[in-house]
Enzyme design. Structure first.
Site, PDB file in Angstrom:
ATOM      1  N   HIS A 148       0.825  -1.262  -0.032  1.00  0.00           N
ATOM      2  CA  HIS A 148       0.130  -0.045   0.111  1.00  0.00           C
ATOM      3  C   HIS A 148       0.853   1.159   0.065  1.00  0.00           C
ATOM      4  CE1 HIS A 148      -3.062   2.978   1.160  1.00  0.00           C
ATOM      5  NE2 HIS A 148      -3.897   1.956   0.801  1.00  0.00           N
ATOM      6  N   ASP A 171      -7.988  -5.289   0.168  1.00  0.00           N
ATOM      7  CA  ASP A 171      -8.562  -6.242  -0.895  1.00  0.00           C
ATOM      8  C   ASP A 171      -8.098  -7.576  -0.780  1.00  0.00           C
ATOM      9  OD1 ASP A 171      -9.852  -4.279  -2.574  1.00  0.00           O
ATOM     10  OD2 ASP A 171      -7.906  -3.458  -2.932  1.00  0.00           O
TER      11      ASP A 171
HETATM   12  N1  CMC Z   1       4.108  -7.744  -4.780  1.00  0.00           N
HETATM   13  C1  CMC Z   1       5.375  -7.685  -5.187  1.00  0.00           C
HETATM   14  N2  CMC Z   1       6.242  -6.603  -4.883  1.00  0.00           N
HETATM   15  C2  CMC Z   1       5.611  -5.302  -4.402  1.00  0.00           C
HETATM   16  C3  CMC Z   1       4.084  -5.252  -4.377  1.00  0.00           C
HETATM   17  C4  CMC Z   1       3.427  -6.536  -4.606  1.00  0.00           C
HETATM   18  N3  CMC Z   1       2.007  -6.519  -4.249  1.00  0.00           N
HETATM   19  N4  CMC Z   1       3.826  -4.032  -4.015  1.00  0.00           N
HETATM   20  C5  CMC Z   1       5.038  -3.361  -4.221  1.00  0.00           C
HETATM   21  N5  CMC Z   1       5.818  -3.856  -4.353  1.00  0.00           N
HETATM   22  C6  CMC Z   1       7.511  -3.702  -4.545  1.00  0.00           C
HETATM   23  C7  CMC Z   1       7.756  -2.727  -5.753  1.00  0.00           C
HETATM   24  O1  CMC Z   1       8.064  -3.645  -6.886  1.00  0.00           O
HETATM   25  C8  CMC Z   1       8.809  -1.821  -5.337  1.00  0.00           C
HETATM   26  O2  CMC Z   1      10.002  -2.466  -5.475  1.00  0.00           O
HETATM   27  P1  CMC Z   1      11.384  -1.760  -5.667  1.00  0.00           P
HETATM   28  O3  CMC Z   1      11.169  -0.679  -4.417  1.00  0.00           O
HETATM   29  O4  CMC Z   1      12.269  -2.830  -5.548  1.00  0.00           O
HETATM   30  O5  CMC Z   1      11.108  -1.252  -7.023  1.00  0.00           O
HETATM   31  C9  CMC Z   1       8.116  -1.604  -3.913  1.00  0.00           C
HETATM   32  O6  CMC Z   1       7.768  -2.733  -3.490  1.00  0.00           O
HETATM   33  C10 CMC Z   1       7.544  -0.240  -3.656  1.00  0.00           C
HETATM   34  O7  CMC Z   1       6.437  -0.446  -4.754  1.00  0.00           O
HETATM   35  P2  CMC Z   1       5.840   0.841  -5.209  1.00  0.00           P
HETATM   36  O8  CMC Z   1       4.990   0.435  -6.573  1.00  0.00           O
HETATM   37  O9  CMC Z   1       6.585   1.807  -5.643  1.00  0.00           O
HETATM   38  O10 CMC Z   1       4.772   1.320  -4.193  1.00  0.00           O
HETATM   39  P3  CMC Z   1       3.501   2.224  -4.549  1.00  0.00           P
HETATM   40  O11 CMC Z   1       3.165   2.823  -3.270  1.00  0.00           O
HETATM   41  O12 CMC Z   1       3.476   3.276  -5.811  1.00  0.00           O
HETATM   42  O13 CMC Z   1       2.377   1.245  -4.872  1.00  0.00           O
HETATM   43  C11 CMC Z   1       0.565  -0.421  -4.788  1.00  0.00           C
HETATM   44  C12 CMC Z   1       1.381   0.583  -4.034  1.00  0.00           C
HETATM   45  C13 CMC Z   1      -0.744  -0.483  -4.063  1.00  0.00           C
HETATM   46  C14 CMC Z   1       0.198   0.241  -6.042  1.00  0.00           C
HETATM   47  C15 CMC Z   1       1.379  -1.632  -4.962  1.00  0.00           C
HETATM   48  O14 CMC Z   1       1.959  -2.033  -3.644  1.00  0.00           O
HETATM   49  C16 CMC Z   1       0.912  -2.924  -5.520  1.00  0.00           C
HETATM   50  O15 CMC Z   1       0.771  -2.695  -6.737  1.00  0.00           O
HETATM   51  N6  CMC Z   1      -0.133  -3.723  -4.906  1.00  0.00           N
HETATM   52  C17 CMC Z   1      -0.798  -4.817  -5.601  1.00  0.00           C
HETATM   53  C18 CMC Z   1      -2.285  -3.990  -6.098  1.00  0.00           C
HETATM   54  C19 CMC Z   1      -3.188  -4.066  -4.975  1.00  0.00           C
HETATM   55  O16 CMC Z   1      -3.133  -4.904  -4.036  1.00  0.00           O
HETATM   56  N7  CMC Z   1      -3.702  -2.698  -4.772  1.00  0.00           N
HETATM   57  C20 CMC Z   1      -4.721  -2.397  -3.757  1.00  0.00           C
HETATM   58  C21 CMC Z   1      -4.271  -1.082  -3.041  1.00  0.00           C
HETATM   59  S1  CMC Z   1      -5.367  -0.968  -1.487  1.00  0.00           S
HETATM   60  C22 CMC Z   1      -6.837  -0.542  -2.135  1.00  0.00           C
HETATM   61  C23 CMC Z   1      -7.020   0.617  -2.789  1.00  0.00           C
HETATM   62  O17 CMC Z   1      -6.461   1.855  -2.308  1.00  0.00           O
HETATM   63  O18 CMC Z   1      -7.452   0.722  -3.619  1.00  0.00           O
END
Ligand code: CMC
Length: 451
Positions: free
Chosen positions: A316, A374
């Site tokens: 998140h 989720d």
């Molecule tokens: N599985 C594997 N690696 C992950 C995941 C995951 N679910 N989420 C983040 N990472 C890694 C990502 O690859 C990155 O690694 P690095 O620093 O080595 O490049 C690091 O963790 C930080 O991730 P980010 O994408 O830069 O973080 P963000 O804050 O931009 O993204 C997120 C947050 C929710 C989009 C992401 O965690 C994700 O894609 N999760 C899966 C989708 C999901 O469950 N979404 C629902 C969010 S909660 C409900 C809502 O608010 O709608």
């Protein structure tokens, strides 16, 4: 002088020094009632000619708000000061709607009046039925939601002058009241069953389940525990501060756009798999994993930089701790499966094991990736009988009150301005127009289509 101005007066400004020019400027520091202080950079461009750069708004507070507070490190979520766990266990969804809209829990009298007002707006204009019929039966229900909610702006002209508090409130009530009807009709249309009109003798959530699952040929019966689980699902999704869809609603609304159109924009943003679409993606992922013994392979894929696969329902932007909504959702998943005598649900077993393995894995520990709201919600919704394509619709139904409360707060905020971010321009600088013969012979167009 209000409390906030008083607080702000106590904070020393932040000094920014430019080593190259020797220029220094003082940036006022604003203090909220909780949470990090905020640098007030409104005059930065005027004083330095510079912008700030923050893709994804990871360090930017886009507005002042009194609705929802999140402490991502501690895993805290509060609406108007009330803890989400307490609201989920003691309150009901319409009461939480009132709280978000008006700032306080309602008195008994106000609660009854609010329930009455919402009940009076549950029906849709009959003409909207033809709009549904214009969609293909296999249209994604979120596509229908975007279309129908946007279309409300063409039907309710008496609630679009939002400078008038009464019209503003009518728009809020209409949206909260009609969104379950719209969602239920999207479902009915996709399965080819007749639309079911709302019944105002039922509670908000029971009425939604009735419009979704009842058929004219049979008496509708539903367990109060299932209604409670659905109601709790709506509470857990009611608001979540300035996330992508809420910021979309605020940005759209900042231009003075029609409130129904603004909520349609929010629904569009919610649809994406990185946001509300993740609940649908979690179930697809659990089904793809299929068996507990395949979990390590999927964990490895999630950790592999060259594989686009991510563990859906994990991670998140704000929570770097267990999402407090996920805790309640996990308990609720057990309750629902017990209620429907499905304690051995294979997807729940995979989810529990997946969570256990991921939470012990250094990759997830180091990156502070925990289950989010989720992760368990899809298991509940599937057990209740919803197809996966409806999951994000259910999120949208719960979130509508958050969107409209944030929209209302923005409209009523005297510092509200049209949202207009700037950019770091990296494109070509000024150049002369080239006649066809002088242009690069490489075809960008062919290259694109060959890909
Ligand atoms: N599985 C594997 N690696 C992950 C995941 C995951 N679910 N989420 C983040 N990472 C890694 C990502 O690859 C990155 O690694 P690095 O620093 O080595 O490049 C690091 O963790 C930080 O991730 P980010 O994408 O830069 O973080 P963000 O804050 O931009 O993204 C997120 C947050 C929710 C989009 C992401 O965690 C994700 O894609 N999760 C899966 C989708 C999901 O469950 N979404 C629902 C969010 S909660 C409900 C809502 O608010 O709608």
């Amino acid at each position: 002088m209000n409390d906030k101005e008083d607080n702000n007066a106590e904070k020393k400004p932040f000094t920014l020094f430019n080593n190259e020019t020797g220029q220094s400027i003082e940036i006022p520091v604003l203090q909220g009632s909780e949470g990090p202080d905020v640098l007030d950079i409104r005059k930065l461009h005027e004083e330095t000619g510079m912008f700030t750069y923050d893709p994804g708004f990871t360090s930017t507070a886009s507005c002042e708000s009194e609705i929802t507070y999140i402490d991502g490190l501690k895993g805290i979520l509060r609406h108007r000061g009330y803890d989400i766990q307490e609201l989920a266990s003691k309150s009901e969804f319409l009461e939480v709607c009132y709280l978000l809209l008006h700032g306080e829990l309602p008195s008994i009298e106000d609660k009854n009046k609010f329930i009455d007002v919402i009940s009076n707006h549950t029906m849709l204009h009959e003409q909207l039925v033809y709009l549904y019929r214009g969609f293909r039966r296999d249209a994604h229900p979120m596509a229908i939601m975007v279309g129908v909610v946007g279309a409300l702006s063409a039907f309710y002209h008496d609630s679009t002058d939002f400078s008038d508090i009464k019209q503003r409130m009518v728009a809020c009530h209409r949206l909260i009241a009609k969104i379950p009807t719209i969602g239920a009709m999207a479902y009915k249309y996709s399965v080819g069953q007749p639309f079911v009109y709302p019944r105002n003798d039922l509670s908000y959530t029971e009425n939604f389940l009735y419009m979704t699952f009842s058929v004219p040929t049979e008496e509708f019966k539903i367990s109060p525990n299932i209604v409670k689980a659905m109601d709790r699902f709506f509470i857990l999704h009611a608001d979540h501060e300035q996330n992508a869809s809420t910021s979309t609603v605020r940005l759209a609304g900042s231009s003075g756009a029609n409130p129904f159109a603004c909520i349609a924009a929010g629904i569009a943003s919610l649809w994406g798999p990185a946001h509300g679409g993740a609940n649908e993606a979690v179930i697809k992922m659990l089904e793809e994993i299929g068996d507990i013994e395949n979990i390590p392979m999927f964990i490895n894929r999630a950790k592999d930089k060259n594989d686009p696969f991510r563990l859906m329902g994990f991670g998140h932007r704000v929570y770097k701790n267990y999402d407090p909504r996920a805790k309640v959702m996990k308990e609720s998943a057990h309750d629902v499966l017990k209620e429907i005598n499905n304690n051995n649900d294979p997807l729940l077993k995979i989810a529990i094991e997946l969570e256990k393995i991921a939470l012990q894995d250094p990759y997830f520990i180091d990156k502070k990736l925990y289950p989010n709201v989720d992760f368990y919600s899809g298991i509940i919704l599937k057990a209740l009988g919803f197809p996966t394509s409806m999951f994000t619709v259910l999120f949208a139904i719960g979130r509508t009150v958050g969107w409209i409360s944030q929209w209302k707060e923005m409209i009523e905020d005297p510092i509200n301005k049209i949202g207009r971010p700037r950019q770091l321009y990296k494109g070509k600088v000024s150049r002369n127009y080239q006649l066809e013969d002088n242009r690069d012979k490489k075809s960008i167009f062919n290259w694109l289509w060959k890909k």
